[in-house]
Write an enzyme that holds these catalytic residues in place. Sequence first.
Site, PDB file in Angstrom:
ATOM      1  N   HIS A   9      39.974  -3.448 -13.073  1.00 24.75           N
ATOM      2  CA  HIS A   9      39.123  -2.442 -13.703  1.00 24.75           C
ATOM      3  C   HIS A   9      37.696  -2.955 -13.844  1.00 24.75           C
ATOM      4  CE1 HIS A   9      42.982  -0.810 -15.852  1.00 24.75           C
ATOM      5  NE2 HIS A   9      42.984  -0.613 -14.548  1.00 24.75           N
ATOM      6  N   ASP A 107      36.423   3.990 -18.653  1.00 24.43           N
ATOM      7  CA  ASP A 107      37.251   3.981 -17.445  1.00 24.43           C
ATOM      8  C   ASP A 107      38.537   4.748 -17.714  1.00 24.43           C
ATOM      9  OD1 ASP A 107      39.100   2.240 -18.550  1.00 24.43           O
ATOM     10  OD2 ASP A 107      38.749   0.601 -17.141  1.00 24.43           O
ATOM     11  N   GLN A 345      38.641 -13.305  -1.398  1.00 27.95           N
ATOM     12  CA  GLN A 345      39.133 -12.189  -0.587  1.00 27.95           C
ATOM     13  C   GLN A 345      38.032 -11.468   0.198  1.00 27.95           C
ATOM     14  OE1 GLN A 345      42.612  -9.943  -1.641  1.00 27.95           O
ATOM     15  NE2 GLN A 345      41.403  -8.072  -1.742  1.00 27.95           N
ATOM     16  N   HIS A 360      49.215  -5.423  -1.422  1.00 29.23           N
ATOM     17  CA  HIS A 360      49.961  -4.681  -2.439  1.00 29.23           C
ATOM     18  C   HIS A 360      49.405  -3.271  -2.619  1.00 29.23           C
ATOM     19  CE1 HIS A 360      46.361  -5.943  -4.370  1.00 29.23           C
ATOM     20  NE2 HIS A 360      46.689  -5.502  -5.565  1.00 29.23           N
ATOM     21  N   SER A 365      41.588  -3.674  -3.305  1.00 32.45           N
ATOM     22  CA  SER A 365      41.914  -4.332  -2.036  1.00 32.45           C
ATOM     23  C   SER A 365      41.891  -3.337  -0.885  1.00 32.45           C
ATOM     24  CB  SER A 365      43.297  -4.993  -2.121  1.00 32.45           C
ATOM     25  OG  SER A 365      43.274  -6.101  -2.991  1.00 32.45           O
ATOM     26  N   GLU A 368      38.288  -2.681   0.024  1.00 30.44           N
ATOM     27  CA  GLU A 368      37.714  -3.863   0.676  1.00 30.44           C
ATOM     28  C   GLU A 368      38.166  -3.950   2.128  1.00 30.44           C
ATOM     29  OE1 GLU A 368      37.355  -6.518  -3.425  1.00 30.44           O
ATOM     30  OE2 GLU A 368      38.880  -7.028  -1.941  1.00 30.44           O
ATOM     31  N   GLN A 385      50.240   1.937  -6.751  1.00 31.89           N
ATOM     32  CA  GLN A 385      50.177   1.350  -5.417  1.00 31.89           C
ATOM     33  C   GLN A 385      51.067   2.063  -4.402  1.00 31.89           C
ATOM     34  OE1 GLN A 385      50.950  -2.782  -6.316  1.00 31.89           O
ATOM     35  NE2 GLN A 385      49.139  -2.902  -7.629  1.00 31.89           N
TER      36      GLN A 385
END
Length: 468
Positions: A9, A107, A345, A360, A365, A368, A385
């Site tokens: 977050h 958020d 990463q 995952h 991710s 990215e 996910q």
Amino acid sequence: MVLSPGIGHLIPLTEFAKRLVINHPKFEVTIFIPNDGSPMKYPKQLLQALPKSISTIFLPPVSFNDLPHDVDIETKIVLSVVRSLPALKHSIKVLLESTRLAALVVDLFGIEPVSDICKELGIIKPYIFFPTNAMMLQLVFHMPKFDQTFSCESFSDLVEPLKLPGCVPLHGRDVPDPLRDKKSMAYEGTVQLCRCYSMAAGIMVNSFVELQQGAFKALMMNQGQIPAVYPVGPLVQTGSSDGGVNESNNCCLKWLNEQPDGSVVYVSFGSGGTLSSQQMNELAMGLEMSGQRFLWVVKSPNDKAKNATFFSVDSVDDDPVHFLPNGFLERTKGVGLVVPSWAPQVEVLSHGSTGGFITHCGWNSTLEAIVHGVPLVAWPLYAEQRMNAVILSDDLKVAWRVKENENGLVGRDEIAKFVKGLIQGEEGKPLRDKMRKLKEAAKMALSPDGSSTKSLAKVAEIWNNQGK
């Protein structure tokens, strides 16, 4: 801006704040950070690197000693905000004495408690920064109706998939964790949270129109019944993601520099994801069987939870490598690199040697990977996910999704097949081609005339008028 706990977050919200002040330098941002007792070393390093026009206020730590040890993560996240409300209200009042308030942004977990503060202080309704995708936002708005429509105890029992406007069909088993099972501790609270989204003045989504055209079109056609929706993504980390682990950083990048272009599969399950001992063993054997180069971020296994490290992102296991199969490191020497707990990463995914990503499917991710054009093997573990995996495999078609066998494991044969196909096989070419197109679309969305840049400009104009 009011944050919820979790590095997943923190990163997109701070990237949103950076993009706002860089594109619209009239604004200054204060980020309020609840303290749930998690290690703060890495978050503080991220925050120290922010522009001077972004300041941070750490709220006093809250206690969870009264909660059962197996309480849902979502419950702890919401309670960390709720129990910080007195300190948050005091901090906002102090700020209001010297600052013109243009907007208050929360958020995804903060809308209900922070709305109460807005009413009490007589200030404008809060906006939501939604760090995940438009399909999830569609589910948020439809969940109260689904709750009343379906009498089953678990959405996994539904035979027919759920139909969300502008989205691919979603099977009940892929509904996010806190909403899937009506008997779970978090279910009622999460459905109530969904009802509160209509209280927002507007919602900024960390996605972009070209990625989810159908979902965004449907959301925007519904304006008036729901708050205004602004696609402002992809907001991902740029530059170094060092996190203070320089040795791991240097080790990974040095090794990648020695590998051929597009030859390495990167394996990581994010800041919170964990595998069981058996699953870790199957993954190791599958990587070995594939014969392909790999860079694997290994964590100690956890046989009880798939999100065991969510609240401890920068705690490093003593040596998770000890849990690998006997002889694995020796047999894969020169082919694979295993790093404990953490890797840079952003740098790994942007490296020319990286040709695939076992992920995952956390939304950070996912974005990215899209920004850097890396095709995926989707291996969802928790939260939303599974839904993200549906988007990647069924809608965008830039990922293959793993399937569990009768023992609840992803088998080594399937892992080896996917890894080999991603790097070498002709069957991986469509994924690579589609991901390259999405990479270009993401770049365009953030360009000066791009869809997300224009969307953020609309928000900034509204806030600029409110701040006068």
